[in-house]
Design a protein around this motif. Structure first.
Motif, PDB file in Angstrom:
ATOM      1  N   PRO A 241       0.641  -1.607   0.353  1.00 47.71           N
ATOM      2  CA  PRO A 241       0.015  -0.280   0.379  1.00 47.71           C
ATOM      3  C   PRO A 241       1.002   1.417   0.172  1.00 47.71           C
ATOM      4  O   PRO A 241       0.448   2.403  -0.715  1.00 47.71           O
ATOM      5  CB  PRO A 241      -1.170  -0.262   1.242  1.00 47.71           C
ATOM      6  N   ASN A 242       2.576   1.101   0.472  1.00 42.18           N
ATOM      7  CA  ASN A 242       3.167   2.501   1.071  1.00 42.18           C
ATOM      8  C   ASN A 242       3.252   2.474  -1.248  1.00 42.18           C
ATOM      9  O   ASN A 242       3.444   4.216  -1.258  1.00 42.18           O
ATOM     10  CB  ASN A 242       4.349   1.671   1.238  1.00 42.18           C
ATOM     11  N   VAL A 243       3.556   2.107  -1.427  1.00 39.02           N
ATOM     12  CA  VAL A 243       4.517   1.457  -2.847  1.00 39.02           C
ATOM     13  C   VAL A 243       2.602   2.560  -3.529  1.00 39.02           C
ATOM     14  O   VAL A 243       3.350   2.875  -4.216  1.00 39.02           O
ATOM     15  CB  VAL A 243       5.246   1.109  -3.650  1.00 39.02           C
ATOM     16  N   LEU A 244       1.880   1.416  -3.383  1.00 34.45           N
ATOM     17  CA  LEU A 244       0.669   2.338  -4.458  1.00 34.45           C
ATOM     18  C   LEU A 244       0.002   3.826  -4.716  1.00 34.45           C
ATOM     19  O   LEU A 244       0.588   4.484  -5.086  1.00 34.45           O
ATOM     20  CB  LEU A 244      -0.594   1.676  -4.016  1.00 34.45           C
ATOM     21  N   LEU A 245       0.436   3.615  -2.909  1.00 34.02           N
ATOM     22  CA  LEU A 245       0.347   5.252  -2.513  1.00 34.02           C
ATOM     23  C   LEU A 245       1.020   6.124  -3.187  1.00 34.02           C
ATOM     24  O   LEU A 245       0.511   7.958  -4.050  1.00 34.02           O
ATOM     25  CB  LEU A 245       0.026   5.897  -0.888  1.00 34.02           C
ATOM     26  N   ALA A 246       2.925   6.153  -2.876  1.00 33.30           N
ATOM     27  CA  ALA A 246       3.522   6.681  -3.723  1.00 33.30           C
ATOM     28  C   ALA A 246       3.682   7.342  -4.940  1.00 33.30           C
ATOM     29  O   ALA A 246       3.666   8.011  -5.931  1.00 33.30           O
ATOM     30  CB  ALA A 246       4.542   6.087  -3.817  1.00 33.30           C
ATOM     31  N   LEU A 247       3.339   5.884  -5.688  1.00 29.27           N
ATOM     32  CA  LEU A 247       2.619   5.705  -7.186  1.00 29.27           C
ATOM     33  C   LEU A 247       1.857   6.575  -7.691  1.00 29.27           C
ATOM     34  O   LEU A 247       2.616   7.401  -8.469  1.00 29.27           O
ATOM     35  CB  LEU A 247       3.224   4.566  -8.072  1.00 29.27           C
ATOM     36  N   TRP A 248       0.970   6.514  -7.100  1.00 33.44           N
ATOM     37  CA  TRP A 248      -0.417   7.338  -7.421  1.00 33.44           C
ATOM     38  C   TRP A 248      -0.281   8.971  -7.338  1.00 33.44           C
ATOM     39  O   TRP A 248      -0.132   9.788  -8.115  1.00 33.44           O
ATOM     40  CB  TRP A 248      -1.152   7.483  -6.705  1.00 33.44           C
ATOM     41  N   ARG A 249       0.451   9.769  -5.999  1.00 33.45           N
ATOM     42  CA  ARG A 249       0.766  10.628  -5.588  1.00 33.45           C
ATOM     43  C   ARG A 249       2.181  11.121  -6.911  1.00 33.45           C
ATOM     44  O   ARG A 249       2.140  12.691  -7.340  1.00 33.45           O
ATOM     45  CB  ARG A 249       1.267  11.185  -4.654  1.00 33.45           C
ATOM     46  N   TYR A 250       3.140  10.299  -7.215  1.00 31.43           N
ATOM     47  CA  TYR A 250       4.340  10.894  -7.871  1.00 31.43           C
ATOM     48  C   TYR A 250       3.718  11.207  -9.221  1.00 31.43           C
ATOM     49  O   TYR A 250       3.665  11.599  -9.720  1.00 31.43           O
ATOM     50  CB  TYR A 250       5.532   9.780  -8.619  1.00 31.43           C
ATOM     51  N   ASN A 251       2.817  10.790 -10.046  1.00 34.70           N
ATOM     52  CA  ASN A 251       1.870   9.981 -11.450  1.00 34.70           C
ATOM     53  C   ASN A 251       1.100  11.597 -11.276  1.00 34.70           C
ATOM     54  O   ASN A 251       0.892  11.681 -12.363  1.00 34.70           O
ATOM     55  CB  ASN A 251       1.115   9.054 -12.008  1.00 34.70           C
ATOM     56  N   GLN A 252       1.160  11.408 -10.839  1.00 39.81           N
ATOM     57  CA  GLN A 252      -0.204  13.480 -10.567  1.00 39.81           C
ATOM     58  C   GLN A 252       0.943  14.600 -10.429  1.00 39.81           C
ATOM     59  O   GLN A 252       0.277  15.418 -11.704  1.00 39.81           O
ATOM     60  CB  GLN A 252      -0.481  13.095  -9.189  1.00 39.81           C
ATOM     61  N   ARG A 253       1.855  14.084 -10.470  1.00 42.18           N
ATOM     62  CA  ARG A 253       2.976  15.504 -10.418  1.00 42.18           C
ATOM     63  C   ARG A 253       3.680  15.100 -11.787  1.00 42.18           C
ATOM     64  O   ARG A 253       3.955  16.196 -11.879  1.00 42.18           O
ATOM     65  CB  ARG A 253       3.695  15.715  -9.490  1.00 42.18           C
ATOM     66  N   ASN A 254       4.521  14.247 -12.161  1.00 48.43           N
ATOM     67  CA  ASN A 254       5.478  13.761 -13.162  1.00 48.43           C
ATOM     68  C   ASN A 254       5.122  12.535 -13.963  1.00 48.43           C
ATOM     69  O   ASN A 254       5.060  11.373 -13.401  1.00 48.43           O
ATOM     70  CB  ASN A 254       7.047  13.259 -12.114  1.00 48.43           C
ATOM     71  N   ARG A 255       4.338  12.541 -15.089  1.00 48.85           N
ATOM     72  CA  ARG A 255       3.721  11.240 -15.325  1.00 48.85           C
ATOM     73  C   ARG A 255       4.917  10.541 -16.287  1.00 48.85           C
ATOM     74  O   ARG A 255       5.773  10.949 -16.194  1.00 48.85           O
ATOM     75  CB  ARG A 255       3.301  12.276 -16.769  1.00 48.85           C
ATOM     76  N   ILE A 256       4.543   9.497 -16.041  1.00 48.76           N
ATOM     77  CA  ILE A 256       5.330   7.666 -16.306  1.00 48.76           C
ATOM     78  C   ILE A 256       5.107   7.584 -17.286  1.00 48.76           C
ATOM     79  O   ILE A 256       3.966   7.809 -17.750  1.00 48.76           O
ATOM     80  CB  ILE A 256       5.020   7.506 -14.826  1.00 48.76           C
ATOM     81  N   SER A 257       6.295   7.664 -18.392  1.00 49.84           N
ATOM     82  CA  SER A 257       6.841   7.157 -19.769  1.00 49.84           C
ATOM     83  C   SER A 257       5.438   5.732 -19.451  1.00 49.84           C
ATOM     84  O   SER A 257       6.993   4.456 -18.961  1.00 49.84           O
ATOM     85  CB  SER A 257       7.891   7.049 -20.110  1.00 49.84           C
ATOM     86  N   LEU A 258       4.758   5.264 -20.118  1.00 51.44           N
ATOM     87  CA  LEU A 258       3.917   4.339 -20.124  1.00 51.44           C
ATOM     88  C   LEU A 258       4.749   2.517 -20.944  1.00 51.44           C
ATOM     89  O   LEU A 258       5.103   2.038 -20.245  1.00 51.44           O
ATOM     90  CB  LEU A 258       2.483   4.051 -20.971  1.00 51.44           C
ATOM     91  N   ARG A 259       5.492   3.186 -22.204  1.00 50.87           N
ATOM     92  CA  ARG A 259       6.367   2.425 -22.823  1.00 50.87           C
ATOM     93  C   ARG A 259       7.141   1.875 -22.124  1.00 50.87           C
ATOM     94  O   ARG A 259       8.080   0.021 -21.940  1.00 50.87           O
ATOM     95  CB  ARG A 259       6.793   2.926 -24.083  1.00 50.87           C
ATOM     96  N   ASN A 260       8.725   2.865 -21.234  1.00 49.72           N
ATOM     97  CA  ASN A 260       9.850   2.361 -20.574  1.00 49.72           C
ATOM     98  C   ASN A 260       9.243   1.456 -19.275  1.00 49.72           C
ATOM     99  O   ASN A 260      10.201   0.596 -18.849  1.00 49.72           O
ATOM    100  CB  ASN A 260      10.254   3.701 -19.920  1.00 49.72           C
ATOM    101  N   ALA A 261       8.139   2.245 -18.947  1.00 52.90           N
ATOM    102  CA  ALA A 261       7.287   1.492 -17.899  1.00 52.90           C
ATOM    103  C   ALA A 261       7.192   0.297 -18.266  1.00 52.90           C
ATOM    104  O   ALA A 261       7.515  -0.378 -16.873  1.00 52.90           O
ATOM    105  CB  ALA A 261       6.204   2.023 -16.599  1.00 52.90           C
ATOM    106  N   LEU A 262       6.493  -0.536 -19.283  1.00 57.90           N
ATOM    107  CA  LEU A 262       5.696  -1.339 -19.019  1.00 57.90           C
ATOM    108  C   LEU A 262       7.407  -2.852 -19.600  1.00 57.90           C
ATOM    109  O   LEU A 262       7.296  -3.726 -19.611  1.00 57.90           O
ATOM    110  CB  LEU A 262       5.131  -1.475 -20.377  1.00 57.90           C
ATOM    111  N   MET A 263       8.261  -2.481 -20.202  1.00 56.89           N
ATOM    112  CA  MET A 263       9.736  -3.151 -20.780  1.00 56.89           C
ATOM    113  C   MET A 263      10.106  -3.103 -19.011  1.00 56.89           C
ATOM    114  O   MET A 263      11.092  -3.952 -19.373  1.00 56.89           O
ATOM    115  CB  MET A 263      10.845  -1.896 -21.404  1.00 56.89           C
ATOM    116  N   LEU A 264      10.547  -2.249 -18.395  1.00 52.80           N
ATOM    117  CA  LEU A 264      10.456  -2.610 -16.775  1.00 52.80           C
ATOM    118  C   LEU A 264       9.718  -3.511 -16.827  1.00 52.80           C
ATOM    119  O   LEU A 264      10.046  -5.435 -15.366  1.00 52.80           O
ATOM    120  CB  LEU A 264      10.872  -1.459 -15.747  1.00 52.80           C
ATOM    121  N   ILE A 265       8.617  -3.265 -16.284  1.00 55.47           N
ATOM    122  CA  ILE A 265       7.010  -4.417 -15.177  1.00 55.47           C
ATOM    123  C   ILE A 265       7.291  -5.924 -15.748  1.00 55.47           C
ATOM    124  O   ILE A 265       7.371  -6.649 -14.893  1.00 55.47           O
ATOM    125  CB  ILE A 265       5.965  -3.465 -14.848  1.00 55.47           C
TER     126      ILE A 265
END
Length: 248
Positions: free
Chosen positions: A54-78
């Protein structure tokens, strides 16, 4: 009732440290659960994952609100991280707990050395575009293996590698690291839970406390000089490694 309040308070302390060091609390929780509560390595890791997710989910949600994450790069990692975390976690839950703890101590030592090298490694100019993004999948593989085996590691090692090797800015690296860590943390938690390596009565109050405090830890981290923050993190890792080594 007193125990629950104590666990929430402990979770708040670990959440603060997790936010301070940008690690979601896992590296704090695992040694604490092993030393203070006497949990074996797998049970400590599984319970820590319940707090971390839950900590990571909260941090990811708040972070993406301010700095959009590249979906393509994220999928290559995920994608590779998710697959390797699942396969490695299936192996990890069957390992000897003593050997797992010894391996975790070695991992902490390597992580300390890695961060010390990063402190003195001169980085090049950062760019909005990553250098050699076609090799991101290799980072996903390595992160998945460490995440599945130790319950932590993916997000911790991803940020300095993304900045030092792939040329990402700090904010871009942190966002990608959070995106990388979330699915692998979830599947690893499911695997540990299915095999009975999660203490729910302990983990849920820890998660509540962590959610309440992790944002404060993040704010504190942004107020400290980066070199001081990294030095504190390395010192923390050394202390954890020494304390756990005495328990091996």
């Amino acid at each position: 009732m007193i125990e629950i309040v104590m666990f929430v308070g402990l979770g708040a302390a670990m959440g603060t440290l997790g936010g301070l060091f940008g690690i979601g609390g896992g590296l704090v929780a695992i040694p604490t659960l092993g030393v203070l509560f006497g949990l074996d390595q797998q049970l400590a890791q599984g319970t820590a994952l319940l707090m971390v997710l839950p900590n990571v989910l909260l941090a990811l949600w708040r972070y993406n609100q301010r700095n959009r994450i590249s979906l393509r790069n994220a999928l290559m990692l995920i994608i590779p991280s998710f697959c390797l975390a699942w396969l490695t976690s299936l192996w990890a839950v069957r390992l000897d707990a003593h050997n797992m703890r010894l391996g975790f101590v070695v991992f902490l030592v390597i992580l300390t050395l890695f961060n010390l090298i990063q402190m003195y490694w001169r980085k090049g100019d950062f760019s909005p575009e990553l250098r050699h993004p076609q090799w991101l999948w290799l980072l996903g593989v390595g992160s998945g293996v460490t995440g599945g085996l130790f319950g932590v590691g993916g997000g911790v090692i991803a940020t300095p590698i993304l900045t030092g090797i792939f040329g990402a800015s700090q904010v871009a690296a942190q966002g990608l690291a959070l995106a990388l860590a979330t699915p692998s943390t979830a599947i690893t938690l499911v695997t540990y839970a299915v095999h009975g390596h999660v203490d729910w009565q302990l983990g849920i109050p820890l998660a509540i406390g962590g959610l309440a405090s992790i944002s404060w830890g993040v704010r504190l981290a942004h107020s400290l000089p980066e070199r001081l923050l990294r030095s504190l993190f390395c010192g923390f890792l050394v202390i954890c490694a020494v304390v756990l080594a005495l328990k091996v």
